[in-house]
Design a protein around this motif. Structure first.
Motif, mmCIF file in Angstrom:
data_model
loop_
_atom_site.group_PDB
_atom_site.id
_atom_site.type_symbol
_atom_site.label_atom_id
_atom_site.label_comp_id
_atom_site.label_asym_id
_atom_site.label_seq_id
_atom_site.Cartn_x
_atom_site.Cartn_y
_atom_site.Cartn_z
ATOM 1 N N HIS A 269 0.859 -1.185 0.000
ATOM 2 C CA HIS A 269 0.000 0.000 0.000
ATOM 3 C C HIS A 269 0.896 1.236 0.000
ATOM 4 N N CYS A 270 1.224 1.722 -1.176
ATOM 5 C CA CYS A 270 2.204 2.811 -1.291
ATOM 6 C C CYS A 270 1.670 4.145 -0.779
ATOM 7 N N ASP A 271 0.351 4.303 -0.723
ATOM 8 C CA ASP A 271 -0.204 5.536 -0.162
ATOM 9 C C ASP A 271 0.254 5.730 1.282
ATOM 10 N N ALA A 272 0.517 4.631 1.986
ATOM 11 C CA ALA A 272 0.903 4.719 3.394
ATOM 12 C C ALA A 272 2.262 5.386 3.579
ATOM 13 N N LEU A 273 3.070 5.430 2.517
ATOM 14 C CA LEU A 273 4.392 6.047 2.635
ATOM 15 C C LEU A 273 4.325 7.570 2.612
ATOM 16 N N GLY A 274 3.210 8.091 2.117
ATOM 17 C CA GLY A 274 2.969 9.530 2.177
ATOM 18 C C GLY A 274 4.123 10.369 1.665
ATOM 19 N N GLU A 275 4.612 11.276 2.533
ATOM 20 C CA GLU A 275 5.653 12.221 2.132
ATOM 21 C C GLU A 275 7.038 11.588 2.071
ATOM 22 N N GLU A 276 7.135 10.310 2.393
ATOM 23 C CA GLU A 276 8.435 9.626 2.309
ATOM 24 C C GLU A 276 8.802 9.275 0.874
ATOM 25 N N ILE A 277 7.894 9.487 -0.037
ATOM 26 C CA ILE A 277 8.148 9.215 -1.459
ATOM 27 C C ILE A 277 8.293 10.530 -2.216
ATOM 28 N N ARG A 278 9.348 10.650 -3.009
ATOM 29 C CA ARG A 278 9.510 11.755 -3.956
ATOM 30 C C ARG A 278 9.312 11.201 -5.360
ATOM 31 N N LEU A 279 8.392 11.799 -6.080
ATOM 32 C CA LEU A 279 8.134 11.361 -7.447
ATOM 33 C C LEU A 279 9.184 11.953 -8.373
ATOM 34 N N LEU A 280 9.817 11.090 -9.170
ATOM 35 C CA LEU A 280 10.876 11.539 -10.071
ATOM 36 C C LEU A 280 10.488 11.431 -11.544
ATOM 37 N N SER A 281 9.230 11.114 -11.807
ATOM 38 C CA SER A 281 8.752 11.083 -13.191
ATOM 39 C C SER A 281 7.240 11.203 -13.189
ATOM 40 N N GLU A 282 6.709 11.468 -14.363
ATOM 41 C CA GLU A 282 5.270 11.351 -14.561
ATOM 42 C C GLU A 282 4.936 9.863 -14.735
ATOM 43 N N PRO A 283 3.677 9.475 -14.566
ATOM 44 C CA PRO A 283 3.316 8.072 -14.844
ATOM 45 C C PRO A 283 3.592 7.725 -16.301
ATOM 46 N N PHE A 284 4.031 6.496 -16.545
ATOM 47 C CA PHE A 284 4.303 6.056 -17.918
ATOM 48 C C PHE A 284 3.685 4.682 -18.148
ATOM 49 N N LYS A 285 3.286 4.461 -19.381
ATOM 50 C CA LYS A 285 2.677 3.194 -19.773
ATOM 51 C C LYS A 285 3.769 2.153 -20.002
ATOM 52 N N ILE A 286 3.496 0.908 -19.581
ATOM 53 C CA ILE A 286 4.493 -0.154 -19.732
ATOM 54 C C ILE A 286 3.990 -1.240 -20.689
ATOM 55 N N PHE A 287 2.981 -2.015 -20.270
ATOM 56 C CA PHE A 287 2.457 -3.089 -21.115
ATOM 57 C C PHE A 287 0.941 -2.956 -21.257
ATOM 58 N N GLU A 288 0.454 -3.458 -22.374
ATOM 59 C CA GLU A 288 -0.988 -3.541 -22.598
ATOM 60 C C GLU A 288 -1.328 -4.988 -22.918
ATOM 61 N N PHE A 289 -2.314 -5.531 -22.219
ATOM 62 C CA PHE A 289 -2.727 -6.924 -22.409
ATOM 63 C C PHE A 289 -4.189 -6.926 -22.846
ATOM 64 N N ASP A 290 -4.436 -7.427 -24.059
ATOM 65 C CA ASP A 290 -5.798 -7.522 -24.579
ATOM 66 C C ASP A 290 -6.379 -8.880 -24.238
ATOM 67 N N PHE A 291 -7.504 -8.890 -23.545
ATOM 68 C CA PHE A 291 -8.146 -10.137 -23.145
ATOM 69 C C PHE A 291 -8.891 -10.787 -24.308
ATOM 70 N N TRP A 292 -9.173 -9.998 -25.351
ATOM 71 C CA TRP A 292 -9.984 -10.498 -26.455
ATOM 72 C C TRP A 292 -9.156 -11.203 -27.533
ATOM 73 N N LYS A 293 -7.850 -11.324 -27.316
ATOM 74 C CA LYS A 293 -7.034 -12.083 -28.259
ATOM 75 C C LYS A 293 -5.997 -12.889 -27.488
ATOM 76 N N ARG A 294 -5.379 -13.829 -28.168
ATOM 77 C CA ARG A 294 -4.439 -14.725 -27.501
ATOM 78 C C ARG A 294 -3.182 -13.957 -27.082
#
Length: 727
Positions: A269-294
């Motif tokens: 639960h990373c929210d519990a770390l509160g101010e102990e975390i410094r964000l060093l980037s914006e969120p970025f996309k990693i993988f996409e998994f489509d359930f409708w294909k193999r």
């Protein structure tokens, strides 16, 4: 019966895998297995006093469900209390399923998604359905519970239930034709760990029509670079040990990975770390998994990330976003709360409620950066390679500065590697903890010229510390969990810690009982433990009472002036306000129109007819929390005497106004009473889980100081069970 038990003995090491069925949870203390050849079902439970697994027979009647909370340690209750999840699935299923559909529900649990699908068929143009729902579930206790739920909701004749994994289903044998709609929820915090990819692959190849529909439709994983000293301390013992000046080297130079965490993502639960975390980037996309294909079993991608500030990347925090419908209007996200818009392309579909409720079945994941971390400068382009297998996702930074000495010495210490939990690594690197332990060891060794010392648990620190501090001591390490791994480790670090292995012996007491022959007829002068038992980190705090059991078995071998450390344990508690945790464990009633009251007792729900069981949690990760009383003592365990049953009670005086949802319980281990060296595992300590005893109904405290309650505990020495009740 003898033949049946022989069959069990042959297959005791085999556990049903989760391809096509929800696993009980990584938190589960028990496992279940059935043998179809004998018709028996067995559940394995851990004996709290020995640490050994024991198989017990469960009732064979498929239609009956145990009145005991046998599934309380699983994540089902928390998942069913997740209203945003339930609402998202219901909305997407209503949009996708028609009256002609053949729906396959994989990993059915209580049958909630199957019932949603069956109802959606009837709702289609308000006419009767000619579709069908096939549900498969590989966990027998859930099959029994599901059938009970289906009967209570008049759905048992509309849904065919198979006690099988999905890869055991056969078209033409079990089901007449392939399904055209797949509904499933076989996701863990990392996304892939419950066998999502192999399950989808088999379903695509064997169970579904060519252009099938699916709920959910797609999942996308996201990440963010963070700096956090706390997260760094959870894995880099080598560099943390450099800051400790006690002369003990658990990870000597050149053997930096000999004690390590597993290279994997850890849910937190990373929210519990509160101010102990410094964000060093914006969120970025990693993988996409489509359930409708193999899906593919293996995938790689390179992500280029722009650093938003100067700092050191200690970890990658990741989460996933679930798109449940094909149109892209129904979403569910496991993002931390600091993410303002967890949806792809900053979309804002009406069915997404914004900030999700706290829940324990899905968390964020943390991937530790090697060594001291990766230094970055603002606007620097950081290149990260991401790889997924069929069950996990891993990361690697493509930077020369990221290569650590661990890589160069990986092979030389391979046979001696011990993989520990992040919390255990952090404890071993904690300066205060080490100094306190060494102070207690030095006092225990005082006046002992050539003592015989037994380390009664899996603490490699104690074994090395005693050998380092007392040059004339003879040490026997029992290592009930580590076994031969512990022996190889002690051999590997002997030179750097100034001892020779002719003074150290490892005898695994899980294989045989220790005797006076092992000590050359010498009595034991010092019996010590942290206590820590390998593999038991996620269990209740009093699992450490294994130490009392081992001390009792060695009673005849102890000298008259033996020193025992810890000399006693104190069961402590504190009244707590835990609204998020209580909500996730509350009794179920109506879930999206379906009655679930009949599952409450089996799942150990608060407010059900039975007592809420004590369960292990990191209090600091339980969402909103507040202490409503001072810490108080319930009972003590005297390790100077052999194991015995004991009981205690305490009057709890509330000191704060608020709503009491239950009690946090833990054990303070008294290492030495004369110098008051106490190792607490309470809620102020992040490295240990506490026991949580939730109330059946919350108690509102209006006038603190004028309101009290009584809490009682009983420890049964024959079973090792500690029961707690409040009035």
């Amino acid at each position: 019966m003898r033949c049946q038990l022989q069959t069990l003995a042959r297959i005791v090491s085999v556990v049903r895998t989760t391809a096509g069925g929800r696993r009980p949870s990584s938190k589960a203390i028990s496992r279940t297995m059935s043998t179809k050849s004998t018709g028996l079902m067995f559940q394995v439970k851990v004996n709290p006093l020995t640490g050994n697994s024991e198989w017990v027979v469960i009732e064979e009647d498929v239609d009956d469900v145990s009145p005991e909370p046998m599934l309380a340690t699983t994540s089902y209750l928390d998942m069913l209390n997740d209203s945003p999840r339930n609402r998202a699935y219901r909305t997407a299923i209503d949009k996708t399923v028609s009256k002609h559909s053949h729906v396959l529900d994989i990993g059915s649990g209580t049958g909630l998604l199957s019932m949603m699908a069956a109802r959606a068929m009837r709702n289609d143009d308000l006419k009767s359905s000619n579709g069908m729902v096939t549900a498969c579930e590989s966990y027998m206790p859930m099959v029994k519970l599901m059938k009970k739920v289906l009967r209570a909701n008049n759905m048992n004749d509309k849904i065919r239930v198979f006690y099988k994994r999905s890869d055991e289903l056969e078209v033409g044998v079990d089901i007449a034709s392939r399904a055209d709609v797949l509904v499933s929820e076989i996701l863990d915090s990392e996304l892939l760990g419950e066998g999502l990819i192999p399950t989808l692959q088999h379903a695509h190849d064997k169970l579904l029509v060519e252009n099938y529909q699916t709920v959910p439709y797609r999942a996308t994983t996201y990440g963010q670079l963070v700096e956090s000293t706390y997260l760094w301390e959870l894995h880099d013992l080598y560099n943390n040990e450099k800051n400790v000046a006690d002369g003990i080297h658990l990870v000597p130079k050149g053997k930096e990975s000999i004690l390590r965490v597993k290279p994997q993502q850890f849910d937190m639960h990373c929210d519990a770390l509160g101010e102990e975390i410094r964000l060093l980037s914006e969120p970025f996309k990693i993988f996409e998994f489509d359930f409708w294909k193999r899906p593919d079993s293996h995938g790689e991608t390179q992500v280029h990330i722009k650093a938003t500030d100067d700092g050191t990347v200690h970890a990658v925090i990741s989460w996933w976003v679930l798109q449940l419908d094909e149109e892209g209007k129904i979403f569910y996200s496991t993002s931390p709360k600091w993410i303002n818009s967890p949806l792809p392309n900053n979309g804002s579909p009406s069915s997404y409620s914004g900030t999700r409720d706290w829940c324990d079945h899905w968390k964020q994941c943390v991937w530790f950066t090697k060594g001291k971390g990766l230094p970055v400068c603002k606007d620097e382009d950081v290149c990260m390679d991401a790889t997924h297998t069929d069950i996990s996702i891993s990361y690697e930074f493509n930077a020369q500065s990221q290569r650590s000495e661990v890589d160069h010495h990986e092979l030389s210490t391979q046979d001696s590697h011990i993989t520990l939990s992040p919390e255990r690594i952090a404890i071993y690197g904690d300066n205060h903890w080490r100094l306190s332990m060494l102070k207690a060891i030095n006092y225990a060794l005082k006046g002992k010229e050539s003592p015989l010392c037994i380390i009664a648990d899996d603490s490699v620190f104690l074994s090395v510390a005693v050998a380092h501090v007392s040059k004339a001591s003879h040490i026997i390490s029992l290592f009930p969990g580590l076994g031969d791994k512990g022996s190889r480790y002690l051999q590997a670090v002997a030179d750097e810690n100034g001892y020779s292995m002719d003074r150290v012996q490892v005898i695994n007491t899980r294989k045989r009982q220790l005797t006076m022959n092992d000590t050359h007829q010498n009595k034991v002068d010092l019996l010590i433990a942290e206590p820590f038992y390998f593999g038991a980190e996620g269990m209740l705090p009093w699992h450490g009472l294994q130490f009392w059991s081992k001390r009792t078995m060695l009673d005849s071998m102890l000298s008259e002036d033996v020193r025992i450390m810890p000399c006693k344990g104190i069961l402590k508690a504190c009244a707590m306000s835990l609204p998020d945790l209580w909500r996730s464990r509350r009794a179920l009633e109506n879930i999206e129109g379906f009655d679930h009251t009949m599952v409450n007792t089996t799942l150990g729900a608060c407010g059900s007819s039975s007592e809420c069981p004590c369960l292990p949690f990191y209090i600091w990760q339980c969402g909103e929390t507040e202490k409503l009383s001072d810490t108080f003592t319930i009972m003590e365990f005297d390790f100077m005497k052999p194991l015995s049953s004991c009981q205690g009670k305490a009057k709890v005086e509330f000191t704060e106004a608020g709503v009491c949802h239950g009690f946090a319980l833990w054990i303070d281990w008294v290492m030495d009473s004369s110098t008051n060296i106490v190792m607490s595992t309470g809620p102020d300590q992040r490295y240990w889980k506490q026991g949580v005893k939730l109330l059946a109904e919350p108690l509102k405290i209006v006038q603190p100081g004028k309101c009290s309650t009584v809490i009682e505990a009983y420890f049964d020495s024959s079973s090792g069970v500690l029961s707690v009740n409040s009035s």
